[in-house]
Scaffold this motif. Structure first.
Motif, PDB file in Angstrom:
ATOM      1  N   GLU A   7      12.655  36.126  73.056  1.00  0.00           N
ATOM      2  CA  GLU A   7      12.738  35.108  73.994  1.00  0.00           C
ATOM      3  C   GLU A   7      11.757  34.211  74.166  1.00  0.00           C
ATOM      4  O   GLU A   7      10.427  34.651  73.986  1.00  0.00           O
ATOM      5  N   ASP A   8      11.927  33.012  74.108  1.00  0.00           N
ATOM      6  CA  ASP A   8      10.863  31.878  73.867  1.00  0.00           C
ATOM      7  C   ASP A   8      10.197  31.426  75.154  1.00  0.00           C
ATOM      8  O   ASP A   8       9.090  31.019  75.197  1.00  0.00           O
ATOM      9  N   ASP A  49      17.977  35.988  72.952  1.00  0.00           N
ATOM     10  CA  ASP A  49      18.343  34.915  73.489  1.00  0.00           C
ATOM     11  C   ASP A  49      18.868  33.629  72.409  1.00  0.00           C
ATOM     12  O   ASP A  49      18.454  34.073  71.132  1.00  0.00           O
ATOM     13  N   GLY A  51      18.815  30.274  72.642  1.00  0.00           N
ATOM     14  CA  GLY A  51      18.244  29.110  72.287  1.00  0.00           C
ATOM     15  C   GLY A  51      16.775  29.226  71.984  1.00  0.00           C
ATOM     16  O   GLY A  51      15.649  29.627  72.951  1.00  0.00           O
TER      17      GLY A  51
END
Ligand code: CA
Length: 218
Positions: A7-8, A49, A51
């Motif tokens: 997850e960014d 995630d 994106g």
């Protein structure tokens, strides 16, 4: 059980890692697809995630699947039917749409790892010196067979499905004894005590006060 959170977004990742740690998981985080691919070998389950800054999560999923059967749950803001289908076609095991609650996520993690545990590959499980063979319902410690009662075996097998995670007393009563169980659960403590003795490692099954039990992870 060791989870990899890919997850960014810090605003999502930080509370997620905290919450999952509190739930008893050891958690690693990757903020990019490249990092995720570098760390996936150490993970027992991946929360992915879609994106990501350097590559799409679906590409990460595709690349992981070329070498690994590790369970993957896609966690995404994209709830479109087509995205879900694509994710599952790429080999993800489940798909969770943001926003979601921690309880729901933990339930999915448990369900997915349980399904993975019922794979033939997972029928034989080793936790330290203890080996659980779900096909023959036999348990060995340091290669020596330990005679367990059916309930003791079911209890150990349930805890082993997700080592490190806490299993509540209610859930154990539900799954090992009777789905409609109510009343005292003293029998559970008696079985835990007996299992600890038979396995010769009292610390293997940890008591989580007022909640339940967990199997020590590694
Ligand atoms: Ca993102």
């Amino acid at each position: 059980m060791h989870l990899l959170v890919v997850e960014d977004d810090d605003a999502i990742a930080v509370p997620l890692v905290e919450g999952l740690s509190r739930a008893g998981y050891s958690v690693d985080r990757a903020a990019t697809g490249t990092e995720a691919l570098a760390r996936v070998a150490r993970a027992d389950l991946v929360l992915l995630d879609l994106g990501l800054p350097d590559m799409d999560g679906s590409e990460v999923c595709r690349q992981v699947r070329q070498t690994s059967a590790v369970p993957i749950i896609i966690v995404s803001a994209r709830g479109d039917e087509s995205d879900r289908v694509l994710g599952l076609e790429l080999g993800a095991d489940d798909y969770l749409v943001k926003p979601f609650g921690l309880r729901e996520l933990v339930a999915r993690v448990r369900a997915v790892s349980r399904r993975a545990a019922s794979d033939p590959d997972q029928l034989l499980q080793r936790i330290g010196a203890v080996e659980i063979d779900r096909r023959t319902r036999r348990v060995t410690v340091d290669e020596r067979e330990v005679a367990l009662s059916p309930k003791e075996f079911d209890l150990l097998s349930l805890l082993g499905q997700d080592a490190g995670a806490v299993v509540s007393r209610e859930q154990i009563m539900d799954e090992v004894w009777d789905p409609h169980w109510y009343g005292p659960t003293r029998t559970l403590d008696v079985h835990v005590a007996s299992l600890r003795k038979k396995l010769g490692d009292p610390g293997l099954i940890e008591t989580v006060r007022r909640v339940g039990f967990r199997l020590r992870d590694r």
